[in-house]
Design a protein around this motif. Structure first.
Motif, PDB file in Angstrom:
ATOM      1  N   ALA A  30      18.175   2.495  -5.424  1.00  0.00           N
ATOM      2  CA  ALA A  30      16.920   2.004  -4.851  1.00  0.00           C
ATOM      3  C   ALA A  30      16.130   3.237  -4.438  1.00  0.00           C
ATOM      4  N   HIS A  31      14.815   3.133  -4.428  1.00  0.00           N
ATOM      5  CA  HIS A  31      14.025   4.326  -4.129  1.00  0.00           C
ATOM      6  C   HIS A  31      14.212   4.781  -2.692  1.00  0.00           C
ATOM      7  N   GLU A  58      19.077   1.895  -0.302  1.00  0.00           N
ATOM      8  CA  GLU A  58      20.167   2.108  -1.258  1.00  0.00           C
ATOM      9  C   GLU A  58      21.521   2.138  -0.542  1.00  0.00           C
ATOM     10  N   LEU A  68      17.161  11.120  -7.608  1.00  0.00           N
ATOM     11  CA  LEU A  68      17.513   9.899  -8.334  1.00  0.00           C
ATOM     12  C   LEU A  68      17.730  10.168  -9.818  1.00  0.00           C
ATOM     13  N   TYR A  80      14.034   4.812 -15.547  1.00  0.00           N
ATOM     14  CA  TYR A  80      14.521   3.980 -14.452  1.00  0.00           C
ATOM     15  C   TYR A  80      14.070   4.486 -13.084  1.00  0.00           C
ATOM     16  N   GLU A  81      13.792   5.779 -12.973  1.00  0.00           N
ATOM     17  CA  GLU A  81      13.251   6.287 -11.708  1.00  0.00           C
ATOM     18  C   GLU A  81      11.862   5.691 -11.474  1.00  0.00           C
ATOM     19  N   LEU A 121      12.229   2.252 -10.107  1.00  0.00           N
ATOM     20  CA  LEU A 121      12.500   2.303  -8.665  1.00  0.00           C
ATOM     21  C   LEU A 121      11.224   2.511  -7.867  1.00  0.00           C
ATOM     22  N   ILE A 153      15.385  -2.644  -7.903  1.00  0.00           N
ATOM     23  CA  ILE A 153      16.720  -2.062  -7.788  1.00  0.00           C
ATOM     24  C   ILE A 153      17.271  -1.886  -9.203  1.00  0.00           C
TER      25      ILE A 153
END
Length: 107
Positions: free
Chosen positions: A34-35, A40, A74, A91-92, A95, A100
């Protein structure tokens, strides 16, 4: 082989984790991203998933991540669990939108 799933919230993440474990993945090989670091950490603890640590990243990357911006950290963690650089960047960005990302590895 990695399986990547995108979830909107913790409830959906729990359902996906249950599905992954039913498919034969071990919880310690399912990584939640999670960012927000606190989000997270809280979700990882609540859902009992694996944590990206020294074993996955190596000591140098683990220490370096302390000084990185969250996005860089991340991407590094995504690569540590087996995603390509392009996948890590993709995928970053997911986020950044507040979703998620789950990465499951089969051993």
């Amino acid at each position: 082989m990695n399986t990547v799933k995108i979830c909107e919230n913790g409830i959906q993440a729990k359902e996906v984790i249950n599905q992954l474990t039913a498919e034969g993945y071990d919880k310690e090989n399912i990584y939640l991203f999670a960012h927000g670091e606190e989000r997270e950490k809280d979700l990882t603890e609540a859902l009992d998933t694996g944590e990206v640590g020294v074993a996955e990243q190596g000591l140098v990357n683990s220490v370096t991540n302390i000084f990185r911006k969250r996005g860089d950290e991340l991407r590094s963690e995504f690569e540590a669990v087996g995603l390509s650089k392009a996948e890590a960047e993709k995928y970053e960005k997911v986020l950044d939108g507040g979703e998620i990302v789950l990465v499951a590895k089969k051993h």
